[in-house]
Design a protein around this motif. Structure first.
Motif, PDB file in Angstrom:
ATOM      1  N   THR A  70       0.827  -1.210   0.000  1.00 47.55           N
ATOM      2  CA  THR A  70       0.000   0.000   0.000  1.00 47.55           C
ATOM      3  C   THR A  70       0.859   1.257   0.000  1.00 47.55           C
ATOM      4  N   ALA A  71       2.034   1.184   0.610  1.00 46.96           N
ATOM      5  CA  ALA A  71       2.941   2.339   0.577  1.00 46.96           C
ATOM      6  C   ALA A  71       3.356   2.616  -0.863  1.00 46.96           C
ATOM      7  N   PHE A  72       3.706   1.563  -1.586  1.00 48.18           N
ATOM      8  CA  PHE A  72       4.110   1.726  -2.985  1.00 48.18           C
ATOM      9  C   PHE A  72       2.972   2.312  -3.811  1.00 48.18           C
ATOM     10  N   TRP A  73       1.783   1.780  -3.663  1.00 47.99           N
ATOM     11  CA  TRP A  73       0.636   2.264  -4.436  1.00 47.99           C
ATOM     12  C   TRP A  73       0.340   3.736  -4.118  1.00 47.99           C
ATOM     13  N   THR A  74       0.401   4.084  -2.858  1.00 49.17           N
ATOM     14  CA  THR A  74       0.122   5.473  -2.462  1.00 49.17           C
ATOM     15  C   THR A  74       1.150   6.428  -3.048  1.00 49.17           C
ATOM     16  N   ILE A  75       2.426   6.075  -2.928  1.00 45.51           N
ATOM     17  CA  ILE A  75       3.499   6.925  -3.455  1.00 45.51           C
ATOM     18  C   ILE A  75       3.376   7.072  -4.968  1.00 45.51           C
ATOM     19  N   ALA A  76       3.154   5.938  -5.659  1.00 48.26           N
ATOM     20  CA  ALA A  76       3.086   5.943  -7.120  1.00 48.26           C
ATOM     21  C   ALA A  76       1.912   6.777  -7.623  1.00 48.26           C
ATOM     22  N   LEU A  77       0.743   6.589  -7.018  1.00 52.68           N
ATOM     23  CA  LEU A  77      -0.441   7.324  -7.471  1.00 52.68           C
ATOM     24  C   LEU A  77      -0.301   8.826  -7.216  1.00 52.68           C
ATOM     25  N   LYS A  78       0.304   9.191  -6.091  1.00 52.77           N
ATOM     26  CA  LYS A  78       0.535  10.615  -5.824  1.00 52.77           C
ATOM     27  C   LYS A  78       1.536  11.200  -6.812  1.00 52.77           C
ATOM     28  N   GLU A  79       2.537  10.397  -7.200  1.00 50.76           N
ATOM     29  CA  GLU A  79       3.494  10.839  -8.211  1.00 50.76           C
ATOM     30  C   GLU A  79       2.807  11.103  -9.543  1.00 50.76           C
ATOM     31  N   LEU A  80       1.749  10.356  -9.803  1.00 50.76           N
ATOM     32  CA  LEU A  80       1.012  10.494 -11.058  1.00 50.76           C
ATOM     33  C   LEU A  80      -0.061  11.583 -10.978  1.00 50.76           C
ATOM     34  N   GLY A  81      -0.061  12.314  -9.864  1.00 53.17           N
ATOM     35  CA  GLY A  81      -0.963  13.448  -9.730  1.00 53.17           C
ATOM     36  C   GLY A  81      -2.333  13.119  -9.176  1.00 53.17           C
ATOM     37  N   GLU A  82      -2.499  11.896  -8.668  1.00 53.72           N
ATOM     38  CA  GLU A  82      -3.793  11.506  -8.120  1.00 53.72           C
ATOM     39  C   GLU A  82      -3.936  11.998  -6.676  1.00 53.72           C
ATOM     40  N   GLU A  83      -5.118  12.503  -6.362  1.00 56.11           N
ATOM     41  CA  GLU A  83      -5.396  12.927  -4.985  1.00 56.11           C
ATOM     42  C   GLU A  83      -5.963  11.746  -4.214  1.00 56.11           C
ATOM     43  N   ILE A  84      -5.067  10.956  -3.680  1.00 52.88           N
ATOM     44  CA  ILE A  84      -5.441   9.732  -2.976  1.00 52.88           C
ATOM     45  C   ILE A  84      -4.760   9.724  -1.622  1.00 52.88           C
ATOM     46  N   THR A  85      -5.409   9.165  -0.630  1.00 53.03           N
ATOM     47  CA  THR A  85      -4.829   9.107   0.718  1.00 53.03           C
ATOM     48  C   THR A  85      -4.400   7.679   1.045  1.00 53.03           C
ATOM     49  N   ILE A 111      -2.671  16.568 -19.317  1.00 53.01           N
ATOM     50  CA  ILE A 111      -1.377  15.895 -19.171  1.00 53.01           C
ATOM     51  C   ILE A 111      -1.071  15.686 -17.686  1.00 53.01           C
ATOM     52  N   PRO A 112      -0.824  14.439 -17.264  1.00 51.29           N
ATOM     53  CA  PRO A 112      -0.582  14.169 -15.846  1.00 51.29           C
ATOM     54  C   PRO A 112       0.806  14.617 -15.400  1.00 51.29           C
ATOM     55  N   ASP A 113       1.019  14.626 -14.105  1.00 50.91           N
ATOM     56  CA  ASP A 113       2.332  14.974 -13.571  1.00 50.91           C
ATOM     57  C   ASP A 113       3.367  13.943 -14.012  1.00 50.91           C
ATOM     58  N   LYS A 114       4.575  14.413 -14.292  1.00 53.90           N
ATOM     59  CA  LYS A 114       5.645  13.499 -14.677  1.00 53.90           C
ATOM     60  C   LYS A 114       6.228  12.832 -13.438  1.00 53.90           C
ATOM     61  N   ILE A 115       6.660  11.599 -13.626  1.00 61.95           N
ATOM     62  CA  ILE A 115       7.249  10.848 -12.514  1.00 61.95           C
ATOM     63  C   ILE A 115       8.644  11.390 -12.244  1.00 61.95           C
ATOM     64  N   SER A 116       8.910  11.742 -10.999  1.00 62.80           N
ATOM     65  CA  SER A 116      10.207  12.318 -10.645  1.00 62.80           C
ATOM     66  C   SER A 116      11.207  11.236 -10.251  1.00 62.80           C
ATOM     67  N   THR A 117      12.483  11.593 -10.287  1.00 64.36           N
ATOM     68  CA  THR A 117      13.534  10.667  -9.860  1.00 64.36           C
ATOM     69  C   THR A 117      13.366  10.328  -8.382  1.00 64.36           C
ATOM     70  N   LEU A 118      13.021  11.342  -7.574  1.00 65.24           N
ATOM     71  CA  LEU A 118      12.789  11.107  -6.149  1.00 65.24           C
ATOM     72  C   LEU A 118      11.631  10.137  -5.942  1.00 65.24           C
ATOM     73  N   GLY A 119      10.613  10.251  -6.787  1.00 67.06           N
ATOM     74  CA  GLY A 119       9.479   9.340  -6.688  1.00 67.06           C
ATOM     75  C   GLY A 119       9.882   7.901  -6.955  1.00 67.06           C
ATOM     76  N   ILE A 120      10.719   7.693  -7.971  1.00 71.81           N
ATOM     77  CA  ILE A 120      11.218   6.351  -8.287  1.00 71.81           C
ATOM     78  C   ILE A 120      12.014   5.794  -7.109  1.00 71.81           C
ATOM     79  N   ILE A 121      12.837   6.645  -6.496  1.00 68.61           N
ATOM     80  CA  ILE A 121      13.652   6.223  -5.343  1.00 68.61           C
ATOM     81  C   ILE A 121      12.752   5.841  -4.168  1.00 68.61           C
ATOM     82  N   ARG A 122      11.731   6.652  -3.889  1.00 71.03           N
ATOM     83  CA  ARG A 122      10.811   6.365  -2.782  1.00 71.03           C
ATOM     84  C   ARG A 122      10.048   5.070  -3.025  1.00 71.03           C
TER      85      ARG A 122
END
Length: 237
Positions: free
Chosen positions: A1-16, A124-135
């Motif tokens: 769930t941590a991975f899913w939350t981080i990934a979806l937020k990186e993609l610009g989704e407003e998810i908790t 156009i959605p938010d681009k995935i950042s390098t920090l996001g990939i690391i997290r």
């Protein structure tokens, strides 16, 4: 769930975190269906009902496989190289593979996202950042170490002598690979003989290794039941 939350937020989704956890718990039991896709499909449907865009879920599926596979192989090969006769070069190959994936995945996925949204005339959605990939990678590293340690602890409670590095390494490597068997729900029947062959145990240990799934099933049933009670109580209030 941590991975899913981080990934979806990186993609610009407003998810908790709470929403992702609820979706995960509601759909946990679908992992026991053959096919290997039902857990992701059911969880995606639950999150889509929460407002998550379809293209974000598709990218999430790609991200999870692109990162989870090399990370599991990396952990497995490095730990097994320490504890058994697995050659050290496997660890280096896994590390280089992970670096290549994390370096190339971000720009490729960003281009695919841009193409998809332009074709569908979407925002156009938010681009995935390098920090996001690391997290995301760190969350998966923690996941496999914790899950593997639970597997090791199970053997300790069962009175079996096994090295932590062998248990965690073998678990991370073979459990992840076994998930690709479409005929086996949750890798059942693929993981067990592979792990036994690795540690050199006899066929008699097949039941012992397989019984770990009973522990997971009890956990999943308890989580689903408890979550269902609280979700129902929350909706009534």
């Amino acid at each position: 769930t941590a991975f899913w939350t981080i990934a979806l937020k990186e993609l610009g989704e407003e998810i908790t975190w709470k929403q992702v956890n609820e979706a995960a718990i509601k759909t946990t039991l679908t992992r026991y269906l053959p096919g290997g896709i039902w857990l992701f499909a059911s969880r995606s449907l639950a999150l889509k009902n929460e407002g998550v865009a379809t293209h974000s879920l598709i990218v999430l599926f790609g991200l999870e496989n692109l990162l989870a596979i090399p990370i599991a192989v990396l952990i497995g090969s490095l730990l097994l190289a320490v504890s058994s006769s697995v050659p050290y070069w496997m660890g280096w190959v896994s590390a280089l593979f992970l670096i290549a994936i994390t370096t190339l995945a971000r720009p490729i996925l960003n281009k695919i996202l841009t193409w998809w949204t332009e074709r569908r005339e979407l925002e156009i959605p938010d681009k995935i950042s390098t920090l996001g990939i690391i997290r995301m990678s760190i969350s998966l590293l923690v996941y496999w170490f914790v899950f593997g340690t639970v597997f090791y602890t199970y053997f300790k409670f069962m009175g079996q002598s096994i090295d932590w590095s062998t248990a965690v390494g073998g678990f991370s490597l073979f459990w992840r690979i076994s998930l690709f068997a479409p005929f086996a729900p949750h890798g059942l029947g693929v993981f067990e003989p592979s792990f036994i062959a690795l540690v050199g145990w006899t066929v008699n240990a097949l039941f012992l290794v397989g019984a770990f799934r009973v522990v997971l099933l009890i956990r999943d049933l308890l989580l689903t039941g408890i979550a269902g009670f609280f979700i129902k109580k929350s909706s009534q209030s």
